[in-house]
Enzyme design. Structure first.
Site, short mmCIF file in Angstrom:
data_model
loop_
_atom_site.label_atom_id
_atom_site.label_comp_id
_atom_site.label_asym_id
_atom_site.label_seq_id
_atom_site.Cartn_x
_atom_site.Cartn_y
_atom_site.Cartn_z
N ASP A 117 0.79 -1.23 0.00
CA ASP A 117 0.00 0.00 0.00
C ASP A 117 0.82 1.29 0.00
O ASP A 117 0.26 2.37 0.19
CB ASP A 117 -0.95 0.01 1.19
CG ASP A 117 -0.23 -0.01 2.53
OD1 ASP A 117 0.95 -0.40 2.56
OD2 ASP A 117 -0.86 0.34 3.55
N GLU A 118 2.13 1.21 -0.22
CA GLU A 118 2.91 2.45 -0.26
C GLU A 118 4.16 2.27 -1.11
O GLU A 118 4.69 1.17 -1.26
CB GLU A 118 3.29 2.93 1.15
CG GLU A 118 4.11 1.95 1.95
CD GLU A 118 4.52 2.50 3.30
OE1 GLU A 118 4.86 3.70 3.39
OE2 GLU A 118 4.50 1.73 4.27
#
Length: 370
Positions: A117-118
């Site tokens: 997610d990043e």
């Protein structure tokens, strides 16, 4: 001694980079709400149940009650009686993550994923020819929302550390740009526990030493920081001054390869531990074969219901990648453990990988060419 350049991986300190850190907002929980509209606007926890287990992620509605990741599910249920527990679907999260990364690669090949997610993006020179990293980050976030259906936040600055810290300031669904001349002022005002990489233990120690903000940290000498924090002292001295030259690494050499599994029912016996490790070993073998990875050091990780954990490792002379080769070592490691409390997580990992050896060979070749 010139302390400012000692940590530099890339000594081109005069070159100003444009780094974006994109961080999805409550990723696992947001995917679940997207896929199930009945969950939108409701407090949900991914992972665990009202009676047992651990929260893997919480929606922003749940966070208002103090629910957060790594919290025992029973505690989360007490904090938020209306909390809805959802089983994690990691294949789905990975699928969505690939869609998001595909968007990143339309702008730059310099993408360094940190997790599903990043990621960091170096957009100093980008495929769209957009000079403003601020506008570029805004466009990327809008495309993620329009094409995937999820919200993201972003931090934009001259290095990875500052961009990472900045991405957390205006969450959710926001972004912050810290331009070069404002970096030090921004970091000086920041509470010390908001510094990326400074955990609870280090933050507590810093506060005991009178370091509560970036400004306090900046006033400490390099000798003081080395005395109290050892090798990390120089790192702290540099980052509060906006000094970090670490490049965005799109092809990071993998240093370890691991598979872990969290269990919603507690495990008490070595027999059950081995049964579950055997399934993890099969999954690990499949993934290693897919990536053509092998390793010489195999480790097991056991995390208990009280969040304490044990790790044990065994190194051999030859590379291993199949369950037939490494599982006897797993059995040996488990045999020497004392299991006296319920187990919640099991994992197997490999280090000393063949990928590291390849990296060394490449470095030697480059040296010879000079």
């Amino acid at each position: 001694m010139n302390y400012l350049c000692e940590m530099s991986e890339d000594k081109s300190a005069n070159e100003v980079r444009k780094i974006i850190h994109v961080d999805m907002d409550a990723f696992y929980a947001s995917v679940e709400q997207m896929d199930n509209p009945d969950l939108i606007g409701k407090p949900i926890a991914v992972g665990g149940s009202k009676l047992r287990g651990v929260v893997a992620a919480a929606s922003y509605e749940a966070r208002k009650f103090g629910v957060k990741s790594a919290m025992p599910s029973s505690m989360a249920a007490r904090l938020c009686p209306e909390l809805i527990f959802v089983r994690p679907r990691f294949d789905r999260y990975q699928e969505i993550s690939h869609q998001i990364r595909a968007i990143f690669y339309e702008y730059t090949d310099l993408v360094e994923p940190l997790s599903l997610d990043e990621a960091f993006l170096d957009v100093t020179t980008n495929k769209k020819g957009i000079q403003s990293a601020t506008l570029l980050a805004k466009e990327i976030r809008e495309r993620i929302y329009q094409e995937v259906g999820l919200r993201a936040s972003a931090g934009i600055s001259i290095n990875k550390f500052t961009a990472k810290v900045a991405s957390d300031v205006n969450k959710p669904n926001g972004q912050l740009t810290v331009i070069p001349e404002e970096v030090e002022t921004f970091l000086e005002k920041l509470p010390i526990d908001r510094f990326f990489g400074i955990g609870k233990v280090t933050a507590t120690k810093m506060k005991e030493l009178g370091v509560r903000t970036g400004k306090d940290l900046k006033q400490k000498s390099i000798d003081f920081l080395n005395q109290h924090f050892g090798k990390q002292g120089l790192h702290f001295y540099n980052i509060v001054r906006g000094i970090q030259y670490s490049k965005v690494k799109p092809n990071r050499i993998r240093k370890s390869f691991a598979v872990e599994h969290t269990y919603f029912s507690e495990i008490y016996s070595k027999r059950k531990i081995l049964e579950n490790l055997e399934q993890i070993a099969l999954d690990l073998e499949r993934r290693m074969k897919k990536k053509s990875v092998s390793g010489k050091c195999v480790s097991i990780k056991i995390k208990y219901a009280d969040f304490t954990q044990q790790t044990r490792a065994k190194t051999v002379l030859e590379y291993m990648s199949t369950k037939e080769e490494f599982f006897p070592l797993i059995e040996l490691l488990v045999e020497h453990l004392e299991i006296n409390k319920p187990v919640r997580l099991l994992g197997i990992s490999f280090s000393k990988l063949n990928t590291e050896e390849t990296e060394l060979d490449q470095d030697k070749q480059l040296t010879l060419q000079f």
